[in-house]
Design an enzyme around this catalytic site. Structure first.
Site, PDB file in Angstrom:
ATOM      1  N   CYS A  23       0.776  -1.303   0.181  1.00 30.24           N
ATOM      2  CA  CYS A  23      -0.182  -0.019  -0.121  1.00 30.24           C
ATOM      3  C   CYS A  23       0.642   1.101   0.088  1.00 30.24           C
ATOM      4  O   CYS A  23       0.242   2.396  -0.123  1.00 30.24           O
ATOM      5  CB  CYS A  23      -0.909  -0.025   1.248  1.00 30.24           C
ATOM      6  SG  CYS A  23      -1.539  -1.580   1.422  1.00 30.24           S
TER       7      CYS A  23
ATOM      8  N   HIS B 107      -3.643   8.137   5.499  1.00 34.23           N
ATOM      9  CA  HIS B 107      -3.846   6.655   5.038  1.00 34.23           C
ATOM     10  C   HIS B 107      -5.071   6.324   5.400  1.00 34.23           C
ATOM     11  O   HIS B 107      -5.592   5.725   4.364  1.00 34.23           O
ATOM     12  CB  HIS B 107      -2.580   5.799   5.780  1.00 34.23           C
ATOM     13  CG  HIS B 107      -2.566   4.269   5.112  1.00 34.23           C
ATOM     14  ND1 HIS B 107      -2.331   4.231   3.890  1.00 34.23           N
ATOM     15  CD2 HIS B 107      -2.711   3.183   5.944  1.00 34.23           C
ATOM     16  CE1 HIS B 107      -2.262   3.007   3.753  1.00 34.23           C
ATOM     17  NE2 HIS B 107      -2.547   2.342   4.886  1.00 34.23           N
TER      18      HIS B 107
ATOM     19  N   GLU C   1      -2.994   5.826  13.630  1.00 36.07           N
ATOM     20  CA  GLU C   1      -2.564   6.958  12.852  1.00 36.07           C
ATOM     21  C   GLU C   1      -2.705   8.168  13.353  1.00 36.07           C
ATOM     22  O   GLU C   1      -2.120   9.173  13.513  1.00 36.07           O
ATOM     23  CB  GLU C   1      -3.263   6.919  11.431  1.00 36.07           C
ATOM     24  CG  GLU C   1      -2.730   7.933  10.438  1.00 36.07           C
ATOM     25  CD  GLU C   1      -3.256   7.911   8.828  1.00 36.07           C
ATOM     26  OE1 GLU C   1      -4.010   7.168   8.721  1.00 36.07           O
ATOM     27  OE2 GLU C   1      -2.645   8.738   8.185  1.00 36.07           O
TER      28      GLU C   1
ATOM     29  N   LYS D  45      -9.697   8.191   0.811  1.00 34.19           N
ATOM     30  CA  LYS D  45     -10.205   6.349   0.445  1.00 34.19           C
ATOM     31  C   LYS D  45     -11.610   6.264   0.713  1.00 34.19           C
ATOM     32  O   LYS D  45     -11.907   5.417   0.097  1.00 34.19           O
ATOM     33  CB  LYS D  45      -9.176   5.665   1.282  1.00 34.19           C
ATOM     34  CG  LYS D  45      -7.664   5.403   1.030  1.00 34.19           C
ATOM     35  CD  LYS D  45      -7.174   4.242   1.919  1.00 34.19           C
ATOM     36  CE  LYS D  45      -5.618   4.008   1.532  1.00 34.19           C
ATOM     37  NZ  LYS D  45      -4.817   5.026   1.990  1.00 34.19           N
TER      38      LYS D  45
ATOM     39  N   HIS E  33      -9.507   1.764  -1.468  1.00 35.10           N
ATOM     40  CA  HIS E  33      -7.943   1.677  -1.367  1.00 35.10           C
ATOM     41  C   HIS E  33      -7.369   1.206  -2.423  1.00 35.10           C
ATOM     42  O   HIS E  33      -7.313   0.254  -3.018  1.00 35.10           O
ATOM     43  CB  HIS E  33      -7.841   0.722   0.083  1.00 35.10           C
ATOM     44  CG  HIS E  33      -6.206   0.589   0.486  1.00 35.10           C
ATOM     45  ND1 HIS E  33      -5.132   1.137  -0.308  1.00 35.10           N
ATOM     46  CD2 HIS E  33      -5.842   0.331   1.617  1.00 35.10           C
ATOM     47  CE1 HIS E  33      -4.270   1.049   0.477  1.00 35.10           C
ATOM     48  NE2 HIS E  33      -4.341   0.562   1.465  1.00 35.10           N
TER      49      HIS E  33
ATOM     50  N   PHE F 186       0.892  -2.931   4.499  1.00 35.20           N
ATOM     51  CA  PHE F 186       1.268  -4.258   5.089  1.00 35.20           C
ATOM     52  C   PHE F 186       2.634  -4.488   4.829  1.00 35.20           C
ATOM     53  O   PHE F 186       3.383  -4.175   3.942  1.00 35.20           O
ATOM     54  CB  PHE F 186       0.482  -5.387   4.353  1.00 35.20           C
ATOM     55  CG  PHE F 186      -0.987  -5.381   4.880  1.00 35.20           C
ATOM     56  CD1 PHE F 186      -1.576  -4.733   5.885  1.00 35.20           C
ATOM     57  CD2 PHE F 186      -1.747  -6.607   4.422  1.00 35.20           C
ATOM     58  CE1 PHE F 186      -2.719  -4.990   6.297  1.00 35.20           C
ATOM     59  CE2 PHE F 186      -2.945  -6.810   4.879  1.00 35.20           C
ATOM     60  CZ  PHE F 186      -3.589  -5.792   5.840  1.00 35.20           C
TER      61      PHE F 186
END
Lengths: 403, 85
Positions: free
Chosen positions: A161, A293, A304, A325, A330, A389
């Site tokens: 990502c 994010h 976050e 997003k 995403h 990830f």
């Protein structure tokens, strides 16, 4: 040190197949998330995704060319063409070899692999001869270089990502180091396939209905797809050709969690945001907008938030934050690029795009969130976060060019 | 212990990488150092083993999954519901 500026922008997402379409949707608080149409979604728990809609391959590529191109590579080229057209740059003479193509992709041509292997495993049929060249992770970068005749260093950066932001970081370093004068950089991804969706479903992080980052009652992420490509140039090169400058690319701060494979920790994202500010030589108070994010999972958004508090101190409650997003899904390896496009367009229009589908505050996400409707605000500098990830983090800072 | 419970313990031990002897009904998964991804793997293994679907998602667990006993109870309930009355 050479300064690096952005002079062209191209973007493909569920919000549109160009920058104007993307901005119209963001400004109108329209979401691109809808029931999946690329394949029958009956067997999925989470039946929605942010698909690029109304995309017809033959509108963009003759059949002879598109036969070699997976969906993710097509998106990369469509975005790259727009960015190049926007910047007015022409790759002739020496510039061809003085230009790099650095495109992020977390996965590569999984649509191609899925289709071919489904046939193979079900029917024992042969695999199509274009399967491998369509599938390879670098196909996006390769097709951009071929479509535009760029002969400098070209490759793909993969960090799930955070791929697009890491790619931008590598391109920034190459430009600063003088390896090239121009770079086309960003990210591209197209992974909305039955196999991939079942894989995400098994991780149990997918929202069944909508993506509502930072909101109480959020259920997880919604998969998107698309591409974002930018023309990056050294300031010297952009000035010499009289280019219009969209923004200065100040920094790409990077870090790794060295912790859990999928669960975010506080230290990694904090370190990446701090590294970006340090590289940009900017105080936290100089940031006017954070494109978070903000995946919409319980874990990411709370972590976050804590990281933003750790880095921004008192400014954390003042700086507007949103996760786009919620609108374009995403985009995985394209996420950072689609979001940088949103950030640059927000800067241009003086409007912060909203976090959509927000229901009510979650005490664990106590930020100055821009929710459900865009908010007017002058943005001179912005941060865009990507936390992948594997615990790989990359944070971009852009600033309005002021000479 | 029922066969079902014993099977659940085996799966928790294997997929949670926990010593079988530490697994007791009142043991909390978090105390056994079973992390989120391990829980997802345990859920997957239980679904395969018992032919059930466990309505567990990280954001909104519809089943209580705090202790080993919770896991056994959830599986028992779902296996019982699967059998025709």
């Amino acid at each position: 040190m050479r300064r690096v500026v952005i002079t062209g922008l191209g973007v493909v997402s569920a919000l549109g197949t160009n920058a104007a379409g993307n901005w119209d949707s963001l400004a109108a608080a329209r979401s691109g998330i809808a029931p999946i149409t690329l394949f029958p979604n009956d067997a999925l728990t989470a039946k929605v995704a942010a698909e690029v809609k109304g995309y017809n391959t033959l509108d963009h590529f003759p059949e002879k060319q598109s036969a070699f191109m997976d969906r993710f590579a097509q998106f990369a080229v469509v975005a790259a063409r727009e960015a190049v057209g926007h910047s007015g740059i022409a790759f002739d003479g020496q510039l061809k070899s003085r230009t790099a193509v650095v495109v992020g992709s977390g996965v590569g041509g999984i649509t191609t692999l899925d289709e071919n292997f489904e046939r193979l495993y079900k029917n024992g049929l042969r695999v199509h001869p274009f399967c491998i060249p369509r599938f390879m992770a670098n196909a996006g970068a390769s097709h951009v270089s071929m479509a535009l005749g760029i002969t400098g260093p070209s490759f793909t950066v993969a960090s799930a990502c955070a791929s697009a932001n890491h790619a931008l970081g590598v391109a920034l370093q190459m430009l600063r180091a003088g390896a090239v004068d121009v770079a086309l950089s960003g990210g591209s991804e197209a992974t909305i396939t039955f196999g991939t969706m079942k894989g995400w479903e098994a991780l149990r992080v997918m929202a069944p209905d909508a993506c509502r980052p930072f909101s109480a009652g959020r259920r997880g992420m919604v998969l998107g797809e698309g591409a974002g490509i930018f023309v990056l140039e050294t300031l010297e090169h952009a000035k010499a050709r009289g280019a219009a400058i969209l923004a200065e690319l100040m920094a790409v701060g990077m870090s790794s969690d060295a912790g859990d494979l999928t669960l975010p920790n506080l230290e990694g994202p904090t370190a990446a945001m701090r590294a970006a500010l340090a590289e940009a030589a900017m105080a936290p108070e100089a940031i006017d907008y954070i494109n978070a994010h903000g995946t919409g999972t319980i874990a990411n958004d709370a972590t976050e938030t804590k990281a933003i508090h750790a880095v921004f101190g008192g400014h954390a409650r003042a700086v507007p934050v949103s996760s786009t997003k919620s609108a374009h899904g995403h985009g995985l390896g394209a996420a950072g690029a689609i979001e940088l496009a949103a950030t640059l367009l927000a800067m241009k229009h003086g409007v912060v795009p909203a976090t959509l589908n927000y229901v009510e505050p979650d005490p664990a996400c106590d930020l100055n969130l821009v929710v459900n409707q865009p908010r007017e605000a002058r943005i001179d500098a912005a941060m865009s976060n990507s936390f992948a990830f594997g615990g790989l983090n990359a944070v971009v800072i852009v600033r309005r060019f002021a000479g | 212990m029922s066969d079902l419970a014993s099977n659940v313990y085996d799966i928790i031990a294997k997929n949670g990488r926990v010593d079988r002897s530490e697994i007791r009904p009142d043991a909390k998964l978090v105390d056994l150092k079973i992390e989120s991804l391990d829980v997802v793997e345990i859920v997957f293994a239980l679904e395969e083993k018992f032919g059930i679907e466990i309505p567990f998602d990280a954001a909104q667990p519809q089943v209580k999954f705090e202790t080993v006993g919770d896991v056994v109870a959830a599986v028992e309930g779902l296996v019982a519901a699967k059998k025709p009355a």
